[in-house]
Design a protein around this motif. Sequence first.
Motif, short mmCIF file in Angstrom:
data_model
loop_
_atom_site.label_atom_id
_atom_site.label_comp_id
_atom_site.label_asym_id
_atom_site.label_seq_id
_atom_site.Cartn_x
_atom_site.Cartn_y
_atom_site.Cartn_z
N ALA A 1 0.88 -1.36 0.02
CA ALA A 1 0.03 -0.09 -0.12
C ALA A 1 0.82 1.11 -0.03
O ALA A 1 0.49 2.29 -0.71
N ARG B 1 2.22 2.16 -3.85
CA ARG B 1 1.30 2.44 -4.83
C ARG B 1 1.43 3.58 -5.74
O ARG B 1 1.09 3.72 -6.70
N LEU C 1 -0.13 5.73 -10.35
CA LEU C 1 -0.79 5.15 -9.11
C LEU C 1 -1.51 3.79 -9.57
O LEU C 1 -2.30 3.78 -10.45
N THR C 2 -1.17 2.90 -8.83
CA THR C 2 -1.86 1.45 -9.14
C THR C 2 -2.77 1.35 -7.85
O THR C 2 -2.38 1.41 -6.54
N THR C 3 -4.02 0.79 -8.15
CA THR C 3 -4.90 0.96 -6.84
C THR C 3 -5.97 -0.02 -7.24
O THR C 3 -6.62 -0.05 -8.27
N CYS D 1 -8.12 -4.52 -10.33
CA CYS D 1 -6.93 -3.58 -10.29
C CYS D 1 -6.99 -2.89 -11.64
O CYS D 1 -7.27 -3.50 -12.52
#
Length: 92
Positions: A62, A65, A75-77, A92
């Motif tokens: 986390a 990210r 930004l990977t979320t 995702c």
Amino acid sequence: MITAYVRQGDRLAAFALEPGAPLPEGTLWLDVLRPAEAERGVLGTALGIDLPTKEDMSEIEASSRLYLEGEAAFLTTPVISRGRRGGWTSAC
């Protein structure tokens, strides 16, 4: 699905990109949700980067990210959404 966001006056305008379509000039943000392998390839080529796979993103802590590569911010979320059957799902 790929959505490009472009500034138009004092707002952001969203453009859904069809596979193979060029990025709109002045694109500020790309929202990439469940990209097909062909879409991943087109984006990677257009942007000159290697996009992380779904497996890569699921392993990101986390606290990691949001990251920078050159002049680009990533930004990977996971996103919570309602599925076709009415239940909630994470993507995702």
